[in-house]
Scaffold this active site. Structure first.
Site, PDB file in Angstrom:
ATOM      1  N   LYS A   1      39.294  43.179  43.592  1.00  0.00           N
ATOM      2  CA  LYS A   1      40.122  42.969  42.409  1.00  0.00           C
ATOM      3  C   LYS A   1      41.553  42.729  42.868  1.00  0.00           C
ATOM      4  CE  LYS A   1      41.526  45.028  38.007  1.00  0.00           C
ATOM      5  NZ  LYS A   1      41.419  46.213  37.122  1.00  0.00           N
TER       6      LYS A   1
ATOM      7  N   LYS B   1      37.315  39.659  41.094  1.00  0.00           N
ATOM      8  CA  LYS B   1      38.159  39.460  39.911  1.00  0.00           C
ATOM      9  C   LYS B   1      39.581  39.171  40.373  1.00  0.00           C
ATOM     10  CE  LYS B   1      39.780  41.842  35.732  1.00  0.00           C
ATOM     11  NZ  LYS B   1      39.758  43.091  34.938  1.00  0.00           N
TER      12      LYS B   1
END
Length: 337
Positions: free
Chosen positions: A209, A261
């Site tokens: 992320k 992400k």
């Protein structure tokens, strides 16, 4: 020269022998030889539910997306099941926040009651997932508790995450999504679930992320209180090898699915992770990516529906088995049609 180049053979002049365009001549033929497929079962719909709402509230920076009431959330989850989506990811927005994010641990807190609502609505027809992070619940907006000097305390946060996992599992969640990027979070959550009798609750780890400029609309969606940034715990956008390392660490700690992400700006990382691991890989097509397409389409600059499917197809082609996207329901309808 070979005949495929158009060289003459005897008295006869020929065109190319090898013509890749032959496999593109009809829609049926293109479908038959397509290397990548996009199906509703591969899509997960993120849903925001806000405490105290009576009616859905539009999110201005994400056209078509709302903060749900508990009632409208149940309707959205039921629609997800009817459309054959793979899952829903729930985010809770409390009326009150504090420094410790205590609302995340309250069995009667908005996220935990929303989990119960969703499971009561659809049972196991859709995988009900929940965000396991403190940022929506803290008045400082960080993903963990803070030290006296204002730094995010990794290990103190892990203890809170463990309790969050138990509370969400008790509410009936099928899969938790630890998204805070704390070192060791998956191991602590797995242990908490297993020792509390929730061995069947799975973990979708937000493994790679990145600290991204594309999260802006999401912060409106969850009424974020963040001041500053999260660069001391989310990944640096310059690093790809590190993303693979984080995914491998999470798998060693018990992650069932690993995620990259954002998606579009990190398709290279997604491909690297897919090539490195033997578990399913997810990608989150995040708010800023969604809003860019919506804004361009609203101005007539692009074909909106075609852009949606092309965007999601690119994420699948890069290696995602599962895609979290705000277009999940619409994409499923488009694929049906």
């Amino acid at each position: 020269m070979t005949p495929s180049s158009g060289e003459a053979r005897g008295d006869e002049v020929t065109g190319p022998v090898v013509r890749p365009r032959r496999l593109r001549t009809t829609p049926a033929l293109r479908r038959m030889v397509a290397e990548t497929s996009l199906e509703a079962r591969q899509l997960v719909l993120p849903l925001f539910v806000r405490e105290g709402l009576e009616e859905p509230r539009p999110i201005s920076s994400m056209p078509g997306v709302v903060q749900h009431s508990r009632s409208s959330l149940r309707a959205a989850v039921a629609e997800a099941a009817e459309l054959g989506l793979g899952g829903v990811m729930l985010f809770g927005i409390p009326e009150a926040k504090d420094a410790e994010g205590s609302g995340a641990l309250d069995p009667d807190g908005i996220l935990n009651v929303a989990i119960g609502d969703a499971v009561a609505e659809v049972g196991d027809a859709v995988t009900v997932m929940s965000d396991l992070c403190l940022d929506e619940f803290t008045d400082h907006g960080h993903c963990g508790v803070l030290t006296p000097d204002g730094r995010v305390d990794n290990d103190a946060t892990l203890a809170v995450y463990a309790e969050m996992a138990r509370v969400q599992a008790a509410a009936g969640v099928h899969m938790v999504g630890p998204s805070g990027m704390m070192d060791g979070q998956v191991a602590v959550i797995r242990a908490a679930l297993d020792t509390s009798g929730y061995q069947d609750v799975s973990i979708l780890a937000y493994s790679a992320k990145y600290a991204s400029a594309f999260y802006g609309p999401f912060r409106e969606a969850v009424d974020s209180s963040l001041q500053g940034d999260r660069r001391t715990y989310q990944q640096d956008s310059a690093n790809a090898v590190e993303g693979v390392r984080e995914a491998l660490l999470d798998i060693d700690q018990g992650a069932d699915i690993v995620m990259v992400k954002p998606a579009l700006a990190y398709l290279d990382v997604l491909r690297r992770v897919r090539d490195a691991v033997s578990v399913p890989v997810a990608a989150y097509n995040i708010s800023g990516e969604y809003s860019m397409v919506e804004a361009a389409a609203a101005r007539g600059w692009i074909d909106r529906e075609a852009a949606i499917l092309e965007t999601l197809g690119s994420i699948r082609r890069a290696g995602a088995d599962v895609i979290l996207t705000y277009w999940a329901a619409e994409a499923a309808r488009l694929l049906r049609g």
